[in-house]
Write a protein that holds these residues in place. Sequence first.
Motif, short mmCIF file in Angstrom:
data_model
loop_
_atom_site.label_atom_id
_atom_site.label_comp_id
_atom_site.label_asym_id
_atom_site.label_seq_id
_atom_site.Cartn_x
_atom_site.Cartn_y
_atom_site.Cartn_z
N UNK A 172 0.83 -1.20 0.00
CA UNK A 172 0.00 0.00 0.00
C UNK A 172 0.86 1.26 0.00
N UNK A 173 1.88 1.27 0.85
CA UNK A 173 2.74 2.45 0.95
C UNK A 173 3.57 2.65 -0.31
N UNK A 174 4.06 1.54 -0.90
CA UNK A 174 4.99 1.65 -2.02
C UNK A 174 4.28 1.84 -3.35
N UNK A 175 3.16 1.11 -3.57
CA UNK A 175 2.53 1.24 -4.88
C UNK A 175 1.01 1.09 -4.90
N UNK A 176 0.43 0.37 -3.94
CA UNK A 176 -0.97 -0.03 -4.09
C UNK A 176 -1.97 1.06 -3.73
N UNK A 177 -1.54 2.13 -3.06
CA UNK A 177 -2.49 3.19 -2.70
C UNK A 177 -3.15 3.79 -3.94
N UNK A 185 -1.47 0.04 15.54
CA UNK A 185 -0.53 0.90 14.82
C UNK A 185 -0.64 0.66 13.32
N UNK A 186 -0.81 -0.60 12.93
CA UNK A 186 -0.88 -0.93 11.51
C UNK A 186 -2.20 -0.46 10.91
N UNK A 187 -3.26 -0.51 11.69
CA UNK A 187 -4.53 0.03 11.20
C UNK A 187 -4.43 1.54 10.99
N UNK A 188 -3.70 2.21 11.88
CA UNK A 188 -3.50 3.65 11.71
C UNK A 188 -2.71 3.95 10.44
N UNK A 189 -1.69 3.14 10.17
CA UNK A 189 -0.91 3.35 8.94
C UNK A 189 -1.78 3.11 7.71
N UNK A 190 -2.63 2.10 7.76
CA UNK A 190 -3.54 1.85 6.63
C UNK A 190 -4.42 3.07 6.37
N UNK A 191 -5.01 3.61 7.44
CA UNK A 191 -5.89 4.78 7.28
C UNK A 191 -5.13 5.96 6.67
N UNK A 246 -2.20 5.70 4.71
CA UNK A 246 -1.67 5.42 3.38
C UNK A 246 -2.75 5.27 2.32
N UNK A 247 -3.93 4.82 2.72
CA UNK A 247 -4.98 4.64 1.72
C UNK A 247 -5.46 5.98 1.16
N UNK A 248 -5.07 7.07 1.84
CA UNK A 248 -5.52 8.41 1.43
C UNK A 248 -4.39 9.26 0.83
N UNK A 249 -3.19 8.70 0.73
CA UNK A 249 -2.07 9.49 0.24
C UNK A 249 -1.41 8.81 -0.95
N UNK A 250 -0.71 9.56 -1.80
CA UNK A 250 -0.04 8.93 -2.95
C UNK A 250 1.02 7.93 -2.50
#
Length: 378
Positions: free
Chosen positions: A238-243, A264-270, A272-276
């Motif tokens: 998600x962070x590298x390409x899938x967002x 913590x990982x759920x917070x990162x998902x929230x 990264x799913x909204x950023x390039x």
Amino acid sequence: MPTRTRHTTPDPDLGNPIRVATIRDLDPLSADRACFALRRQNEAADVPALTAALRALLPAPGTVATYSLEESVAAMRDLGMFLGSIKRHGPEPLDLVPEALPVLRELGSRTDMVPRDTVHHYCTWNPVGARQRMYTGDVQEAYLQESVRMVFPHLRDGLELAATLGDTDLADPKFVLLTDELTQHTETMVTAIDMVVANVGPEFFARVLRPYFEEIDVGDRVLLGPAAAQVPLWLIDLAIWAADHSDPGYQEFLSDSIPYSLRRWRDLYDRWVRTPSVVGRLVEAFGDDPAAAERRSPALRASTEALARLLRVLVVFRGRHLGIARKAYDADLRLYPVGSGGASVDLLRQIIDLTRAAARLARPSSGPAPHERRRAAG
């Protein structure tokens, strides 16, 4: 039972190595003996004995409120072994032991996780040695558990690196250092899956172990059992390409998997799913004229090469995983059409294709023409 004082836990990071070691040592339900007997009960498909053991392990009303965070995790770990075992032999465990429902809900609330066990309970927080909780006791099961144990600290560190990477300018020399360090952590996933290939037979997984990872009904929720898909390499995707370079099938899989993660990982998902993604930022940085972009910022070339190394490791891991899944879920061998995390072999194949496509987008000098890259990025 003496009253225990609840420990304060200002740091909720359940992936902290000290906390992981503490959880492994704990046995708040005095379940060591019962968990060892569970192997024999599973071999005999002795549902009455499993049911009686689960009922006997349930803490008394009010006792859960005295548990520390670590004790709550350890209690969920041990109750989960019996939930999965009973379901493996047919019945819904909470139909047989309905009094377990409020305990599971309270443990889930206290740990900020779903109200049943996950792959982290089954592997990461599981004791090692004589106290190891196992459904079968087979050495192949032990190898599978160890593969997750060895990956967990690297994945935890890798996700924090990915978080820093997302805030680092592509032309900053630190970008290459961070990406290469993330690649090193990700390579552990390849080492772990190679260990599984060498030591866990597809037939053992498909016919012996996989049935213990079935979903169960927990009140008004249907919750998946421990699954490799709950080890969130997909968060690095998600962070590298899938967002911004994914597809609806993978996006749905991500949203279905995230509830089984640590907070913590759920917070990162929230976030990264909204950023390039990093790949998305790179495509934007090169624009329609990659040569001109490199002249303005020569460091982009090194960043591109570092990102290519990372994506190559992700593709290698996905290829290994697909190979295992094809064997374990072959029509002549499988008992279930999809993995315990809900992913099909077709989805795994799509993820490889998406990762390769992202890698091509991140190589502007050898990839498609700029207008084609932009069309793919959209």
